[in-house]
Design a protein around this motif. Structure first.
Motif, PDB file in Angstrom:
ATOM      1  N   TRP A  84      16.547  73.149  45.177  1.00 34.33           N
ATOM      2  CA  TRP A  84      18.110  73.214  45.049  1.00 34.33           C
ATOM      3  C   TRP A  84      18.738  72.097  44.897  1.00 34.33           C
ATOM      4  N   GLU A 127      13.487  74.206  50.011  1.00 32.43           N
ATOM      5  CA  GLU A 127      14.381  75.447  50.275  1.00 32.43           C
ATOM      6  C   GLU A 127      14.304  75.623  51.972  1.00 32.43           C
ATOM      7  N   TRP A 148      17.944  84.369  48.843  1.00 33.82           N
ATOM      8  CA  TRP A 148      19.236  84.293  48.878  1.00 33.82           C
ATOM      9  C   TRP A 148      20.071  83.811  47.511  1.00 33.82           C
ATOM     10  N   ASP A 149      19.332  83.272  46.598  1.00 34.35           N
ATOM     11  CA  ASP A 149      20.205  82.691  45.540  1.00 34.35           C
ATOM     12  C   ASP A 149      19.789  83.331  43.971  1.00 34.35           C
ATOM     13  N   GLU A 153      18.857  83.284  38.357  1.00 37.36           N
ATOM     14  CA  GLU A 153      19.932  82.765  39.132  1.00 37.36           C
ATOM     15  C   GLU A 153      20.546  84.233  39.448  1.00 37.36           C
ATOM     16  N   SER A 213      23.996  85.761  42.299  1.00 38.99           N
ATOM     17  CA  SER A 213      25.163  85.707  43.531  1.00 38.99           C
ATOM     18  C   SER A 213      24.440  85.471  44.687  1.00 38.99           C
ATOM     19  N   TYR A 214      25.156  84.605  45.555  1.00 41.54           N
ATOM     20  CA  TYR A 214      24.329  84.367  47.016  1.00 41.54           C
ATOM     21  C   TYR A 214      24.610  85.400  47.686  1.00 41.54           C
ATOM     22  N   ASP A 270      29.827  80.893  47.958  1.00 39.22           N
ATOM     23  CA  ASP A 270      29.242  79.987  47.369  1.00 39.22           C
ATOM     24  C   ASP A 270      29.187  78.694  48.326  1.00 39.22           C
TER      25      ASP A 270
END
Length: 239
Positions: free
Chosen positions: A3, A9, A47-48, A67, A69-70, A93
């Motif tokens: 990230w 992470e 989660w991402d 990728e 949406s969170y 976000d």
């Protein structure tokens, strides 16, 4: 996973826990895929986004990441050489949140070409909903459930395909899901399918439902039985 150019992470999870006062687990779903060469892959929701792990290699290795949406929830299924990803899209976000901008990115059903798992390509997104809890595939149809938001968090996008049970045709054109039917009447948390019968978990009424889906354009509720405490998930055994 990485990230922002190298943060571990686990450190990110700790960072997010400082922002939100609810438990955040980094992983939320897993599905399997076998390519034409017989190599097996684990498709893991986080989660991402979604990680693609080659579990046929020794040791197993992550080969790609898609990728999304969170969210605390993500669900993954495959058909032919495509991966379909639904998500509740329920987390803001984290980068915008640092500036007190609470923005949740809406997301329908991501359609990802994984004919080359090392180089997945998102080719489409079915945008009939702005979030979903679960998806299930059977016989060339994708069933989307747990979509109950009419509008996105910012009010800019509307769920034009909303139903408690949504049926998408994948068989005709797997890269372009098309809604062919739906049913509404009770929130469904999970579904499983056996032939022309779809079983649904009605978590809020402690009951199970059985639908006749022989006509995909007109699913019909044919039975409901209660006493299933917090009916959460279901599966049909081979026998």
């Amino acid at each position: 996973g990485n990230w922002n150019g190298g943060h571990d992470e686990t450190l990110l999870a700790e960072y997010l826990l400082d922002l939100w006062d609810y438990s955040l687990l980094p992983y939320n779903d897993i599905w399997g895929y076998t390519d034409e060469g017989g190599h097996e892959y684990a498709l893991i929701g986080t989660w991402d986004g979604t990680h693609i792990i080659n579990v046929s290699s020794n040791p197993a290795e992550e080969v790609a990441f898609v990728e999304g949406s969170y969210s605390t929830h993500r669900d993954i299924k495959t058909y032919a050489e495509f991966m379909y990803i639904g998500t509740e899209a329920n987390m803001p976000d984290p980068y915008l949140l640092e500036d007190n901008d609470y923005y949740i990115l809406p997301q329908g059903i991501q359609v990802v070409d994984i004919s080359d798992p090392y180089s997945p390509e998102q080719v489409n997104e079915w945008d009939g909903v702005v979030q979903s809890h679960n998806i299930m595939e059977a016989d060339g149809y994708l069933y989307v459930i747990g979509s109950n938001d009419l509008y996105s968090n910012d009010g800019e996008e509307m769920s034009w395909g909303l139903d408690d049970l949504i049926i998408l045709n994948l068989e005709d054109e797997p890269s372009n899901p098309v809604k062919v039917g739906g049913w509404s009447g009770q929130y469904l948390h999970d579904v499983c399918i056996s032939g022309d019968i779809l079983y649904g978990c009605s978590i809020y009424t402690n009951s199970m439902m059985a639908f006749d889906i022989s006509d995909k354009t007109n699913p019909i509720l044919i039975n409901e039985w209660s006493g299933i405490q917090k009916a959460h998930a279901c599966w049909v055994s081979e026998d």
